[in-house]
Design a protein around this motif. Structure first.
Motif, PDB file in Angstrom:
ATOM      1  N   ARG A  90     146.844 -17.861 124.005  1.00 48.91           N
ATOM      2  CA  ARG A  90     145.766 -17.292 124.809  1.00 48.91           C
ATOM      3  C   ARG A  90     144.669 -16.716 123.919  1.00 48.91           C
ATOM      4  NH1 ARG A  90     146.228 -11.934 127.569  1.00 48.91           N
ATOM      5  NH2 ARG A  90     144.324 -11.688 128.790  1.00 48.91           N
ATOM      6  N   ALA A  91     145.056 -16.068 122.844  1.00 54.57           N
ATOM      7  CA  ALA A  91     144.073 -15.525 121.900  1.00 54.57           C
ATOM      8  C   ALA A  91     143.308 -16.649 121.212  1.00 54.57           C
ATOM      9  CB  ALA A  91     144.773 -14.647 120.872  1.00 54.57           C
ATOM     10  N   ALA A  92     144.003 -17.740 120.914  1.00 52.90           N
ATOM     11  CA  ALA A  92     143.326 -18.886 120.291  1.00 52.90           C
ATOM     12  C   ALA A  92     142.303 -19.495 121.244  1.00 52.90           C
ATOM     13  CB  ALA A  92     144.358 -19.933 119.883  1.00 52.90           C
ATOM     14  N   ARG A  93     142.612 -19.500 122.547  1.00 49.74           N
ATOM     15  CA  ARG A  93     141.632 -20.017 123.517  1.00 49.74           C
ATOM     16  C   ARG A  93     140.371 -19.167 123.519  1.00 49.74           C
ATOM     17  NH1 ARG A  93     146.340 -21.258 126.611  1.00 49.74           N
ATOM     18  NH2 ARG A  93     146.287 -19.248 127.693  1.00 49.74           N
ATOM     19  N   ALA A  94     140.539 -17.854 123.494  1.00 44.64           N
ATOM     20  CA  ALA A  94     139.372 -16.971 123.459  1.00 44.64           C
ATOM     21  C   ALA A  94     138.565 -17.188 122.184  1.00 44.64           C
ATOM     22  CB  ALA A  94     139.815 -15.513 123.570  1.00 44.64           C
ATOM     23  N   LEU A  95     139.275 -17.339 121.062  1.00 43.06           N
ATOM     24  CA  LEU A  95     138.597 -17.546 119.780  1.00 43.06           C
ATOM     25  C   LEU A  95     137.820 -18.861 119.777  1.00 43.06           C
ATOM     26  CD1 LEU A  95     138.223 -16.321 116.960  1.00 43.06           C
ATOM     27  CD2 LEU A  95     140.251 -17.595 116.228  1.00 43.06           C
ATOM     28  N   ALA A  96     138.421 -19.913 120.341  1.00 41.47           N
ATOM     29  CA  ALA A  96     137.726 -21.202 120.423  1.00 41.47           C
ATOM     30  C   ALA A  96     136.449 -21.066 121.246  1.00 41.47           C
ATOM     31  CB  ALA A  96     138.643 -22.257 121.033  1.00 41.47           C
ATOM     32  N   ASN A 131     138.449 -12.407 116.527  1.00 39.06           N
ATOM     33  CA  ASN A 131     139.338 -12.642 115.391  1.00 39.06           C
ATOM     34  C   ASN A 131     140.382 -11.534 115.261  1.00 39.06           C
ATOM     35  OD1 ASN A 131     138.764 -15.024 113.414  1.00 39.06           O
ATOM     36  ND2 ASN A 131     136.741 -14.387 114.131  1.00 39.06           N
ATOM     37  N   ALA A 132     139.974 -10.285 115.507  1.00 38.60           N
ATOM     38  CA  ALA A 132     140.923  -9.173 115.428  1.00 38.60           C
ATOM     39  C   ALA A 132     141.996  -9.305 116.509  1.00 38.60           C
ATOM     40  CB  ALA A 132     140.179  -7.849 115.576  1.00 38.60           C
ATOM     41  N   ALA A 133     141.576  -9.679 117.726  1.00 39.01           N
ATOM     42  CA  ALA A 133     142.542  -9.860 118.813  1.00 39.01           C
ATOM     43  C   ALA A 133     143.496 -11.005 118.500  1.00 39.01           C
ATOM     44  CB  ALA A 133     141.795 -10.117 120.126  1.00 39.01           C
ATOM     45  N   TYR A 134     142.958 -12.057 117.905  1.00 38.66           N
ATOM     46  CA  TYR A 134     143.778 -13.213 117.545  1.00 38.66           C
ATOM     47  C   TYR A 134     144.829 -12.837 116.501  1.00 38.66           C
ATOM     48  CZ  TYR A 134     144.854 -17.675 115.242  1.00 38.66           C
ATOM     49  OH  TYR A 134     145.497 -18.736 114.675  1.00 38.66           O
ATOM     50  N   GLN A 135     144.466 -12.007 115.545  1.00 38.01           N
ATOM     51  CA  GLN A 135     145.387 -11.618 114.471  1.00 38.01           C
ATOM     52  C   GLN A 135     146.584 -10.827 114.983  1.00 38.01           C
ATOM     53  OE1 GLN A 135     145.345 -12.372 111.079  1.00 38.01           O
ATOM     54  NE2 GLN A 135     143.831 -13.841 111.807  1.00 38.01           N
TER      55      GLN A 135
END
Length: 409
Positions: free
Chosen positions: A160-166, A149-153
């Motif tokens: 790419r961050a959303a893919r990791a979060l998913a 979540n921190a990386a996504y923010q």
């Protein structure tokens, strides 16, 4: 709970309590759900288990309660002592709730997105490959969810961050579904789907539908689970590229049909369940030796789902016959192999072959003790085995029940 009095607890006791509270006789309940009075009496006394979700949904409807009231948290809290997963689940719940109102991390403390992606892949490897996946992931997930979540923010590469979060939410949902904590699993599944759509990734969107369908099934909404999977499969089919060497979307397409087949079986749609299973078989044949690292889709998993479909339909002879043709050692996933054996035990218990059922459960425990000991279904099977064991002398059955927290040592 230090005696065998606790053996009368469980789903049967919950059914009896809700039936009496509603002022309904066993005869009326039996008539309403299409069963015999003897069947209702045996279930309430724990002499046989109501393992088919369609039966439980029908009973819950008649007595005016939720399915969760019969098979959810009340069953889990009957085991002596506190849940060994309680602290881990609480830690995951805390970080999930905190992530609902995200706060950007301080400058210099932003997790590296590459590192997060590698940890997501590691989590999936643990899930399918470790006999201690429940414990290991319980330690990994709180930090991984927070970092994803921190990386996504803060990520410049938002998709790419959303893919990791998913991916993080997908594996979290799997873990929660097996602990089990159905309500929290639903939260993780919804967040996985939201992140997948933001990433605009058809693979992750398919996985999101797969995850949500499991939560719908757990909530007793089998028709919605089937609809969701087939709608996602239809959308996916238009995007499958036959020249793709990875064949990822084809694997997703097959996996969605397997999930839909289970939902259909739980709705007593025999023909539809097997028709959907055949579509998955065709996809697996087209994949050849390909094996999906997240969903474990492949020919072995298709066969394992054949056992599960037979079990959900209540066809005990078909369960045992199908299981006899399985080569579960060809399936890399520890969780899938243990699930196949647990469903095989369902068939043996229903046929009254208690010794065979116990030996199969011991095999499942050797593959993954955690999958067996954390399973509400296994505890119900063991309740029935203990009730039917008149001599009460089979040490291996009692040992299983003790290790599952069903009776005291």
């Amino acid at each position: 709970m230090d005696s065998e009095s606790g053996l009368l607890d469980g789903i049967g006791a919950n059914i009896a309590a809700h039936r009496r509270a509603a002022g309904i006789t066993q005869a009326s309940l039996a008539l309403s759900v299409g069963k015999s009075v003897q069947w209702v009496s045996a279930v309430e006394q724990g002499r046989r288990h109501a393992d088919r979700l369609t039966d439980l949904i029908a009973i819950a409807t008649v007595v005016g309660c939720r399915v969760e009231d019969l098979i959810g948290r009340p069953v889990d809290t009957l085991a002596p002592g506190s849940s060994p997963r309680g602290e881990a689940v609480a830690a995951v719940r805390e970080v999930l709730m905190r992530a609902a109102v995200p706060i950007a991390p301080p400058v210099g403390q932003v997790p590296d997105l590459d590192d997060v992606g590698e940890r997501v892949a590691e989590a999936w490897t643990v899930w399918h490959g470790s006999p201690a996946a429940h414990t290991v992931l319980g330690g990994m997930l709180p930090g991984l969810i927070a970092d994803a979540n921190a990386a996504y923010q803060t990520a410049a590469e938002h998709k790419r961050a959303a893919r990791a979060l998913a991916g993080v939410y997908q594996v979290t949902r799997q873990w929660l579904h097996h602990i089990p904590d159905g309500a929290l699993a639903w939260v993780a599944a919804e967040r996985a789907m939201n992140a997948a759509r933001e990433a605009d990734d058809p693979h992750l969107i398919a996985l999101g539908a797969w995850a949500l369908s499991g939560s719908y099934r757990r909530a007793g909404q089998q028709d919605e689970a089937t609809r969701l999977c087939l709608a996602a499969a239809d959308e996916l089919e238009r995007r499958i590229d036959p020249s793709d060497p990875q064949k990822t979307l084809l694997a997703d397409y097959g996996m969605l049909h397997l999930a839909a087949a289970i939902s259909a079986a739980q709705s007593d749609e025999d023909g539809r369940a097997w028709a959907l299973h055949r579509v998955a078989e065709d996809a697996a044949r087209a994949l050849g030796s390909h094996y999906d690292a997240w969903t474990a889709f492949g020919r072995g998993n298709v066969d394992i789902h054949g056992v599960a479909i037979s079990a959900e339909l209540g066809h005990a002879d078909a369960v045992v016959e199908y299981a006899s043709r399985l080569d579960i050692d060809q399936v890399p996933s520890v969780e899938r192999r243990s699930a196949a054996l647990i469903n095989t035990a369902r068939g043996f218990v229903r046929r009254g072959e208690d010794e065979a059922a116990a030996l199969v459960l011991l095999d499942a425990e050797r593959i993954s003790a955690e999958e067996v000991r954390d399973s509400t279904l296994v505890r119900e099977l063991l309740r029935e085995l203990l009730h039917r064991d008149r001599a009460r002398a089979r040490s291996h059955v009692r040992g299983l029940a003790q290790r599952a927290g069903l009776i005291a040592a």
